[in-house]
Design a protein around this motif. Structure first.
Motif, mmCIF file in Angstrom:
data_model
loop_
_atom_site.group_PDB
_atom_site.id
_atom_site.type_symbol
_atom_site.label_atom_id
_atom_site.label_comp_id
_atom_site.label_asym_id
_atom_site.label_seq_id
_atom_site.Cartn_x
_atom_site.Cartn_y
_atom_site.Cartn_z
ATOM 1 N N LEU A 44 0.841 -1.199 0.000
ATOM 2 C CA LEU A 44 0.000 0.000 0.000
ATOM 3 C C LEU A 44 0.877 1.250 0.000
ATOM 4 C CD1 LEU A 44 -2.665 -1.097 2.616
ATOM 5 C CD2 LEU A 44 -3.153 -0.526 0.230
ATOM 6 N N LYS A 45 0.355 2.318 -0.603
ATOM 7 C CA LYS A 45 1.049 3.602 -0.528
ATOM 8 C C LYS A 45 0.650 4.234 0.805
ATOM 9 C CE LYS A 45 1.727 7.870 -2.993
ATOM 10 N NZ LYS A 45 1.167 8.820 -3.912
ATOM 11 N N VAL A 46 1.636 4.542 1.618
ATOM 12 C CA VAL A 46 1.300 5.081 2.944
ATOM 13 C C VAL A 46 1.729 6.542 3.049
ATOM 14 C CG1 VAL A 46 1.472 2.808 4.037
ATOM 15 C CG2 VAL A 46 3.461 4.314 4.029
ATOM 16 N N GLU A 47 1.050 7.257 3.927
ATOM 17 C CA GLU A 47 1.390 8.659 4.186
ATOM 18 C C GLU A 47 1.292 8.884 5.697
ATOM 19 O OE1 GLU A 47 2.357 11.667 2.307
ATOM 20 O OE2 GLU A 47 2.685 11.857 4.463
ATOM 21 N N ALA A 48 2.398 9.252 6.306
ATOM 22 C CA ALA A 48 2.411 9.421 7.759
ATOM 23 C C ALA A 48 1.821 10.770 8.180
ATOM 24 C CB ALA A 48 3.846 9.300 8.281
ATOM 25 N N ASP A 49 1.803 11.726 7.244
ATOM 26 C CA ASP A 49 1.300 13.068 7.560
ATOM 27 C C ASP A 49 -0.204 13.120 7.262
ATOM 28 O OD1 ASP A 49 0.454 15.771 7.139
ATOM 29 O OD2 ASP A 49 2.569 16.359 7.076
ATOM 30 N N LEU A 50 -1.006 13.282 8.307
ATOM 31 C CA LEU A 50 -2.467 13.213 8.159
ATOM 32 C C LEU A 50 -2.989 14.248 7.153
ATOM 33 C CD1 LEU A 50 -5.276 12.203 9.011
ATOM 34 C CD2 LEU A 50 -5.156 13.716 10.992
ATOM 35 N N LEU A 51 -2.517 15.488 7.263
ATOM 36 C CA LEU A 51 -3.021 16.539 6.366
ATOM 37 C C LEU A 51 -2.713 16.228 4.900
ATOM 38 C CD1 LEU A 51 -2.569 20.051 7.986
ATOM 39 C CD2 LEU A 51 -4.657 18.837 7.398
ATOM 40 N N LYS A 52 -1.519 15.730 4.663
ATOM 41 C CA LYS A 52 -1.159 15.380 3.276
ATOM 42 C C LYS A 52 -2.066 14.247 2.777
ATOM 43 C CE LYS A 52 3.722 16.709 3.204
ATOM 44 N NZ LYS A 52 5.065 16.193 3.473
ATOM 45 N N ALA A 53 -2.330 13.292 3.654
ATOM 46 C CA ALA A 53 -3.191 12.156 3.274
ATOM 47 C C ALA A 53 -4.597 12.641 2.936
ATOM 48 C CB ALA A 53 -3.231 11.131 4.403
ATOM 49 N N ILE A 54 -5.076 13.630 3.667
ATOM 50 C CA ILE A 54 -6.425 14.157 3.435
ATOM 51 C C ILE A 54 -6.447 14.954 2.120
ATOM 52 C CG2 ILE A 54 -8.168 15.802 4.317
ATOM 53 C CD1 ILE A 54 -8.103 13.546 6.216
ATOM 54 N N LYS A 55 -5.437 15.768 1.920
ATOM 55 C CA LYS A 55 -5.434 16.680 0.765
ATOM 56 C C LYS A 55 -5.518 15.950 -0.577
ATOM 57 C CE LYS A 55 -3.201 20.714 2.773
ATOM 58 N NZ LYS A 55 -1.979 21.431 3.054
ATOM 59 N N VAL A 56 -4.885 14.771 -0.667
ATOM 60 C CA VAL A 56 -4.855 14.090 -1.975
ATOM 61 C C VAL A 56 -6.144 13.316 -2.282
ATOM 62 C CG1 VAL A 56 -2.349 13.843 -1.989
ATOM 63 C CG2 VAL A 56 -3.751 12.009 -0.997
ATOM 64 N N ALA A 57 -7.076 13.249 -1.318
ATOM 65 C CA ALA A 57 -8.223 12.331 -1.470
ATOM 66 C C ALA A 57 -9.450 12.972 -2.115
ATOM 67 C CB ALA A 57 -8.606 11.794 -0.090
ATOM 68 N N ASP A 58 -10.177 12.170 -2.925
ATOM 69 C CA ASP A 58 -11.551 12.523 -3.306
ATOM 70 C C ASP A 58 -12.487 11.967 -2.239
ATOM 71 O OD1 ASP A 58 -10.697 13.487 -5.844
ATOM 72 O OD2 ASP A 58 -10.589 11.404 -6.552
ATOM 73 N N VAL A 59 -12.139 10.763 -1.768
ATOM 74 C CA VAL A 59 -12.960 10.095 -0.749
ATOM 75 C C VAL A 59 -12.071 9.733 0.436
ATOM 76 C CG1 VAL A 59 -14.402 8.084 -0.222
ATOM 77 C CG2 VAL A 59 -14.508 9.109 -2.484
ATOM 78 N N ILE A 60 -12.580 10.017 1.648
ATOM 79 C CA ILE A 60 -11.848 9.655 2.872
ATOM 80 C C ILE A 60 -12.628 8.533 3.541
ATOM 81 C CG2 ILE A 60 -11.073 10.477 5.127
ATOM 82 C CD1 ILE A 60 -11.185 13.341 3.685
ATOM 83 N N CYS A 61 -11.988 7.398 3.630
ATOM 84 C CA CYS A 61 -12.664 6.218 4.168
ATOM 85 C C CYS A 61 -12.204 6.015 5.614
ATOM 86 C CB CYS A 61 -12.240 5.062 3.272
ATOM 87 S SG CYS A 61 -13.026 3.559 3.660
#
Ligand code: NAP
Length: 295
Positions: A44-61
């Motif tokens: 899986l592609k992981v992102e430790a920074d929560l804000l960065k993970a949110i910014k790239v999403a269309d859908v947040i599961c």
């Protein structure tokens, strides 16, 4: 669709893997770094920074443990500020009122919110065979449908916000009471030295049988509840939610209350992280202490 999965616990990890398998661009985030490492090893592609993970999403599961975790992760102001235009798909088990509150906060932040709690566990998540009980507007349901169809063999739009959460609690109350009922009867059969094979044969032929009895029987006979898909602590959480909702809606909460008392005894006896069928040990304490008469 770009999907960020928040929470890589027992359910979040296989959900993220399944979504990736269906061709979605998945980013996975988890609070504790050890689970991020496991996710990375699983491809899986992981992102430790929560804000960065949110910014790239269309859908947040969301596959977080409870409403407190959801508030802490999703509703902190820096994160809320990034929710505009995104769909939040909430898959954990929370109370209907909690889900409505979270939904309202997401909408204030100009995001869309759909509750989509699931029945089934790790194998069903991996193979896309969950039962999904969605609650929310038609618009948000349609936005989430492609993704939900990847996860679920049955995807049901139960109704408005809170009704999917209510359906899930109704189901999990049955997990608790069916397992408790079976544990009581199995305990009596064993303590009287009755043949368990004969008990099961008769039970299977009767209208009282539920497939979960056979699924949990060997764990109870062997007193082995290791490697759980659904630990006792989560069943206790869900039954406590059911009890709170029952109290508010005028349903007599005496039965869930009594079950909780016994299950909590199991939890404090060291079974919190074990499979939920370990509640058998709390119901039949002498067998836990080795007075087991076998079958
Ligand atoms: P789990 O294995 O206990 O994982 C819980 C996840 O929530 C972990 O990623 C944990 O992160 C995260 N978390 C908890 N508190 C947090 C906080 N304050 N801030 C940030 N992250 C936090 O739970 P699960 O079995 O995957 O279940 C997730 C949800 O789905 C629950 O609501 C559960 O009732 C429901 N559910 C479970 C099953 C099942 O079979 N397991 C089936 C259907 C529904 P850390 O790693 O950092 O602790």
């Amino acid at each position: 669709m770009k999907i960020t999965v928040l929470g890589l616990g027992l359910m979040g990890q296989p959900i993220a893997e399944r979504l990736q398998h269906c061709g979605h661009a998945v980013v996975a985030w988890n609070r504790s770094p050890d689970r991020l490492e496991t996710a990375k090893e699983a491809g899986l592609k992981v992102e430790a920074d929560l804000l960065k993970a949110i910014k790239v999403a269309d859908v947040i599961c969301l596959a977080l443990s409870d409403a407190t975790a959801i508030r802490e992760v999703l509703l902190q102001s820096s994160v809320s500020a990034e929710l505009a235009g995104k769909l939040v798909l909430q898959m954990g088990t929370v109370a209907p009122e909690e889900s409505r509150e979270i939904g309202a906060a997401v909408e204030v932040a100009s995001g869309g919110y759909l509750e989509a709690p699931v029945l089934g566990s790790i194998p069903e998540a991996r193979s896309g065979n969950l039962i999904v009980m969605a609650g929310g507007s038609d618009e948000n349901y349609q936005r989430g449908l492609l993704l939900l169809r990847c996860l679920g063999k049955q995807v049901q739009h139960v109704g408005f916000l809170g009704q999917g959460a209510a359906m899930k609690l109704a189901m999990n109350q049955l997990i608790a009471s069916l397992t408790a009922g079976f544990s009581l009867s199995l305990g009596l059969v064993r303590s009287e030295g009755v043949d368990v094979g004969v008990f099961m044969e008769l039970l299977r032929e009767s209208a009282l049988y539920a497939p979960t009895f056979d699924k949990k029987l060997s764990k109870m006979l062997e007193h082995n509840y290791a490697n759980p898909n659904f630990p006792l602590k989560h069943l206790i959480k869900d039954l406590a939610l059911f009890q709170q909702v029952a109290e508010k809606t005028g349903i007599d909460a005496g039965l869930p209350e009594a079950m909780l008392r016994v299950f909590e005894k199991g939890s404090s006896n060291g079974h919190a992280e074990d499979d939920y069928s370990s509640l058998y040990e709390a119901i039949n304490p002498e067998m836990d202490m080795g007075v087991d008469q076998g079958c």
